[in-house]
Design a protein around this motif. Structure first.
Motif, PDB file in Angstrom:
ATOM      1  N   GLY A 260       1.297  -1.444  -0.243  1.00 55.94           N
ATOM      2  CA  GLY A 260       0.112  -0.534  -0.161  1.00 55.94           C
ATOM      3  C   GLY A 260       1.021   1.758  -0.228  1.00 55.94           C
ATOM      4  O   GLY A 260       2.435   1.551  -0.203  1.00 55.94           O
ATOM      5  N   ALA A 261       0.490   2.590  -0.439  1.00 52.36           N
ATOM      6  CA  ALA A 261       0.859   3.685  -0.258  1.00 52.36           C
ATOM      7  C   ALA A 261       1.750   4.324   0.702  1.00 52.36           C
ATOM      8  O   ALA A 261       3.100   4.757   0.679  1.00 52.36           O
ATOM      9  CB  ALA A 261       0.358   5.225  -0.336  1.00 52.36           C
ATOM     10  N   ALA A 262       1.244   3.519   1.921  1.00 57.27           N
ATOM     11  CA  ALA A 262       2.193   4.328   3.511  1.00 57.27           C
ATOM     12  C   ALA A 262       3.156   3.393   3.448  1.00 57.27           C
ATOM     13  O   ALA A 262       4.177   4.091   3.926  1.00 57.27           O
ATOM     14  CB  ALA A 262       0.922   3.630   4.197  1.00 57.27           C
ATOM     15  N   GLU A 263       2.935   2.807   3.235  1.00 58.13           N
ATOM     16  CA  GLU A 263       3.992   1.116   3.558  1.00 58.13           C
ATOM     17  C   GLU A 263       5.252   1.661   1.964  1.00 58.13           C
ATOM     18  O   GLU A 263       6.736   1.410   2.434  1.00 58.13           O
ATOM     19  CB  GLU A 263       4.138  -0.195   3.243  1.00 58.13           C
ATOM     20  CG  GLU A 263       5.342  -1.660   3.200  1.00 58.13           C
ATOM     21  CD  GLU A 263       5.720  -1.339   4.631  1.00 58.13           C
ATOM     22  OE1 GLU A 263       6.886  -2.091   5.031  1.00 58.13           O
ATOM     23  OE2 GLU A 263       5.475  -0.973   5.520  1.00 58.13           O
ATOM     24  N   THR A 264       5.137   1.785   1.064  1.00 63.04           N
ATOM     25  CA  THR A 264       5.987   2.069  -0.136  1.00 63.04           C
ATOM     26  C   THR A 264       6.341   3.529   0.249  1.00 63.04           C
ATOM     27  O   THR A 264       7.612   3.710   0.299  1.00 63.04           O
ATOM     28  CB  THR A 264       4.672   2.404  -1.470  1.00 63.04           C
ATOM     29  OG1 THR A 264       4.802   0.987  -1.560  1.00 63.04           O
ATOM     30  CG2 THR A 264       6.308   2.583  -2.734  1.00 63.04           C
ATOM     31  N   ARG A 265       6.009   4.637   1.240  1.00 65.21           N
ATOM     32  CA  ARG A 265       6.177   5.944   1.179  1.00 65.21           C
ATOM     33  C   ARG A 265       7.502   5.696   2.766  1.00 65.21           C
ATOM     34  O   ARG A 265       8.779   6.030   1.829  1.00 65.21           O
ATOM     35  CB  ARG A 265       5.270   6.491   1.936  1.00 65.21           C
ATOM     36  CG  ARG A 265       5.929   7.917   1.526  1.00 65.21           C
ATOM     37  CD  ARG A 265       5.043   9.264   1.468  1.00 65.21           C
ATOM     38  NE  ARG A 265       5.394  10.539   1.182  1.00 65.21           N
ATOM     39  CZ  ARG A 265       4.959  11.692   2.207  1.00 65.21           C
ATOM     40  NH1 ARG A 265       3.955  11.682   2.857  1.00 65.21           N
ATOM     41  NH2 ARG A 265       5.616  12.462   1.508  1.00 65.21           N
ATOM     42  N   ARG A 266       7.314   4.828   3.307  1.00 66.74           N
ATOM     43  CA  ARG A 266       7.753   4.635   4.490  1.00 66.74           C
ATOM     44  C   ARG A 266       9.301   3.731   3.692  1.00 66.74           C
ATOM     45  O   ARG A 266      10.861   4.150   3.799  1.00 66.74           O
ATOM     46  CB  ARG A 266       7.407   3.402   5.869  1.00 66.74           C
ATOM     47  CG  ARG A 266       8.148   3.061   5.958  1.00 66.74           C
ATOM     48  CD  ARG A 266       7.837   1.693   7.185  1.00 66.74           C
ATOM     49  NE  ARG A 266       8.348   0.727   6.792  1.00 66.74           N
ATOM     50  CZ  ARG A 266       9.393   0.291   6.678  1.00 66.74           C
ATOM     51  NH1 ARG A 266      10.288   0.665   6.872  1.00 66.74           N
ATOM     52  NH2 ARG A 266       9.690  -1.246   6.471  1.00 66.74           N
TER      53      ARG A 266
END
Length: 85
Positions: free
Chosen positions: A59-65
């Protein structure tokens, strides 16, 4: 702002954008924009190796992290993102 961040306003089946640790804002804008178009998942391809850096799509949050990690852990490459869950 990136073309993806200002883009078409509808989910695209697949989009690929660059990630460069020296310019983290570009990838971050694209990652932040994708969920507003509908569910999406993404992953990373590192450098010229042309293979996925992680197992599976995130998901977006994990990719951004992951992309916010120091360059040795998240080197330059491409971020493919697909519509759906």
């Amino acid at each position: 702002m990136t073309d993806i961040a200002t883009g078409p306003g509808i989910p695209l089946p697949l989009v690929v954008f660059d990630h460069a640790p020296a310019m983290p804002g570009i990838a971050a804008e694209a990652i932040d924009r994708l969920p507003s178009l509908g569910p999406s998942r993404s992953t990373r391809v590192v450098g010229a190796h042309r293979r996925f850096a992680e197992d599976g799509w995130r998901g977006a949050a994990e990719t951004r992290r992951i992309l916010a990690l120091p360059p040795g852990h998240a080197p330059s490459g491409d971020v493919p993102a697909r519509s759906g869950t």
